[in-house]
Write an enzyme that holds these catalytic residues in place. Structure first.
Site, mmCIF file in Angstrom:
data_model
loop_
_atom_site.group_PDB
_atom_site.id
_atom_site.type_symbol
_atom_site.label_atom_id
_atom_site.label_comp_id
_atom_site.label_asym_id
_atom_site.label_seq_id
_atom_site.Cartn_x
_atom_site.Cartn_y
_atom_site.Cartn_z
ATOM 1 C CB ALA A 63 -0.913 -0.004 1.221
ATOM 2 N N GLY A 102 -0.614 -5.676 -0.201
ATOM 3 C CA GLY A 102 -1.468 -5.559 -1.374
ATOM 4 C C GLY A 102 -0.807 -6.054 -2.640
ATOM 5 C CD GLU A 105 -4.349 -8.383 0.372
ATOM 6 O OE1 GLU A 105 -5.307 -8.813 1.022
ATOM 7 O OE2 GLU A 105 -3.957 -7.196 0.417
#
Length: 695
Positions: A63, A102, A105
């Site tokens: 992030a 992230g 992900e």
């Protein structure tokens, strides 16, 4: 199209490339850019498959931390990843560098994952008091099973590409040109008519019905007090009990709960503070650094040996000096024993042990230190002895060598004056055990040069420490505050509390142990000898004798003698209440004419912690610490202050400085003791409705 994400096609493979230096963080522009590039790739009839990758040095590393605490902008990352997963074309993630949080992900939203052999991936959100909030807790267990997913998500550590391939996260590990390898792999998959593989449609292998309760139990002690690890377990459990959409909704609920918690705010503060602490105000970035190619250590005892290990492990040769060969042999044997114990645990190989040991040489002569770049003194905590050592170092070491003292309390300026080069003298206060503890309190003297400061702060990172620059005063930052807290703990017992009660309150707050168990671990003889020395050298300002002195005089020195404040069974470090200690406390109370009373847990917590905050405010006013975050980092990495409380100064801000100041003023009104006189800085901030963070 976004400036930070581009789409291009090479032959029949479409490339979605994130280019947002330095780490391709997943800020708003990148998230929108990914969707725009995806739409372009899906509309490109000539693209048989799509590859997502990062430009520069890494795949998206996580992030954008600049967005923390701000109102999130659409599209949210979970929605971006869902769109990637639902795309109509074969999607391959090509990973290099570090795909964290992230970033990892995103790879789970692709059909296949290819990685360079040097790449690392992981879900480290737990370290910020959070959990993976973009489907990570739902997709990863579907891919590799609940147990392995728990290890990865609760552990929060990056994993190497080879390990990820064995786990089933990465489909192929390559070396060389990532772009060429990714295009070739995508073309091969397209030629083979490889199926789409939506991770969200897989079922979770739970392995056992008790996997989650067992996991909670296994981390209960190590993760005591933390919220995030246990929320991670709940989120992974949801993946086994709910369909993907419901599981993702549950993940988001748990994520939001953590994001809004005081714990995550504290852990994020520590995350930023640890990075900020190395940037010393007033020291220019271009300040020259001195080369440190060889280090001398004076003293082969427990501390000297531990200090040496930091440099040996970093590949820096060490010369260790002692006065007697027997002491050197003992020190070298202890270093080897420590390394071999690490190897037995599988944390290093026998070859690495020998490599470290080969970098160690020993000597009985100061003259052999003539070629070292840095020398650290780790001898007995006595000013006369240390000044004699530095006089010798001044004589034998080359011009430009840095002369450092490991003193924990003594005046670095006075030590520096025993040399002709005070500008080269600095304190490097390692914490015991020196090869384990992360804190390094670097103490600048009045004459210490910027070049020496910059070199030592950089060196701290090189040897795996968190270096904090502090100024000169008795005890510097950490021990000065500690002594005030210890004094309150003793006073509370004098007034009626039991040592075990005081320890339990601070343990329950989140500290690894209470003040009396800590004293037993360090050895009651250490403080006793210091106090005895003060009584001889400066009787007027020396502390009065107390029941701790009486215990030390009976050679109840703590764990090493089987008894101190507490009793210890052989081979067991569990503290147990001691009848001997209780008798000495009663005797002391009677001698001092103290009428005991019931002491509440609330009073114990307030007195032990608020005195730390007040002393911290004085330290800031005096410039001994430059910023509140310096104090927080010293206490987190040197004394085990709970990360989820953020450090003493952050914790005080979270309570409210007006409340803290009012209570300190009340204690001062009741006792008249100088320790409770509110620091002017604290008083001013409280009246202005400000925080330490506003400084």
């Amino acid at each position: 199209m976004s400036d930070v994400v581009s789409y291009q096609r090479e032959d029949e493979i479409g490339l979605i490339v994130v280019d947002n230096p330095p780490v391709n963080a997943l800020g708003h522009a990148v998230r929108q850019g990914l969707l725009d590039a995806l739409d372009q790739g899906l509309a490109d009839d000539g693209a048989r498959a799509l590859v997502v990758m990062g430009a520069g040095r890494t795949f998206p590393a996580g992030a954008d931390i600049r967005e923390f605490g701000q109102t999130p902008k659409e599209p949210a990352l979970p929605d971006v990843i869902n769109r990637l997963e639902d795309s109509g074309k074969l999607l391959i993630a090509a990973v290099h560098g570090t795909a964290l949080g992230g970033g990892m992900e995103i790879t789970l939203g692709c059909d296949y994952r290819l990685a360079l052999d040097s790449a690392r991936m992981g879900l480290p959100e737990v370290n910020l008091g959070l959990l993976p909030g973009a489907g990570g807790t739902q997709r990863l267990p579907r891919l590799i099973g609940a147990q392995a997913a728990l290890d990865a998500i609760v552990g929060g550590k990056p994993m190497k590409a080879g390990q990820l391939e064995k786990m089933g996260v990465v489909d192929k590990v390559v070396s060389g040109d990532l772009k060429a390898e990714a295009i070739a792999y995508a073309r091969q998959l397209a030629d083979d008519n490889a199926p789409r593989r939506k991770v969200s449609e897989l079922t979770v292998d739970k392995e056992s019905n008790t996997v989650f309760s067992d996991y909670e139990q296994s981390i209960a002690r190590k993760k005591r007090g933390f919220l995030a690890p246990f929320h991670c377990i709940k989120a992974v459990q949801a993946a086994t009990e709910l369909d993907f959409a419901a599981g993702q909704k549950r993940e988001r609920e748990l994520f939001t709960e953590l994001l809004n918690s005081p714990q995550s705010a504290a852990q994020r503060h520590v995350f930023f503070a640890e990075r900020e602490v190395g940037k010393v105000p007033g020291i220019a970035k271009d300040t020259p650094r001195r080369e440190i190619a060889q280090v001398g250590i004076i003293g082969a005892g427990t501390m000297g040996g531990g200090i040496a290990m930091n440099f040996l492990s970093a590949g820096i040769p060490v010369k260790m000096l002692e006065m007697k060969q027997e002491a050197l042999d003992k020190g070298v044997a202890l270093i080897r024993k420590n390394y071999e114990a690490t190897a037995k645990k599988g944390r290093m190989t026998s070859e690495q042990v020998e490599r470290c040991m080969s970098l160690l040489t020993t000597t009985l002569s100061y003259d052999d230190l003539s070629d070292v770049d840095l020398v650290i003194e780790a001898v007995f905590e006595n000013m006369k002895v240390k000044k004699e050592v530095f006089g010798e170092l001044d004589r034998v070491t080359k011009p430009g060598a840095i002369l450092a003292t490991n003193t924990s309390t003594l005046d670095v300026n006075e030590i520096a004056q025993s040399t002709r080069r005070p500008e080269d003298v600095i304190g490097m206060h390692f914490f015991s055990p020196a090869n384990v503890m992360k804190l390094l309190e670097n103490v600048r003297g009045e004459a210490t040069s910027d070049e020496v400061i910059a070199t030592v702060m950089d060196l701290s990172k090189r040897i795996g420490k968190v270096g904090v620059l502090v100024g000169v005063c008795y005890g510097f930052v950490g021990n000065r505050i500690l002594h005030k807290r210890q004094a309150q703990a003793i006073s509370l017992v004098n007034e009626g509390a039991a040592p075990a009660q005081v320890d339990k309150v601070l343990y329950d707050f989140g500290l690894p142990m209470g003040p009396f168990a800590m004293a037993d671990l360090a050895g009651l003889d250490v403080g006793w000898r210091i106090r005895e020395g003060l009584r001889e050298s400066d009787p007027a300002n020396a502390p009065e004798r107390n029941w701790l002195d009486a215990l030390a005089e009976q050679e109840r020195w703590g764990q090493k003698t089987g008894g101190g404040v507490f009793d210890y069974a052989e081979g067991d470090r569990t503290p147990r209440p001691s009848e001997v200690t209780a008798a000495e406390i009663e005797k002391y109370r009677a001698e001092q004419g103290i009428d005991t009373r019931e002491v509440s847990d609330t009073e114990i917590l307030e007195r032990c912690l608020y005195v730390m905050v007040n002393e911290g405010a004085k330290i800031l006013e005096e410039g001994v610490a430059m910023r509140p975050l310096d104090i927080d980092i010293v206490w987190i990495y040197g004394y085990g202050f709970p990360v989820y409380q953020g450090g003493p100064m952050f914790w005080a801000d979270s309570i409210g400085l007006d409340k803290v100041h009012a209570k300190i003023q009340q204690f001062h009104d009741e006792t008249g003791h100088d320790d409770w006189k509110p620091a002017p800085l604290l008083e001013r901030l409280a009246k202005e409705g400000k925080r330490f963070a506003d400084l």
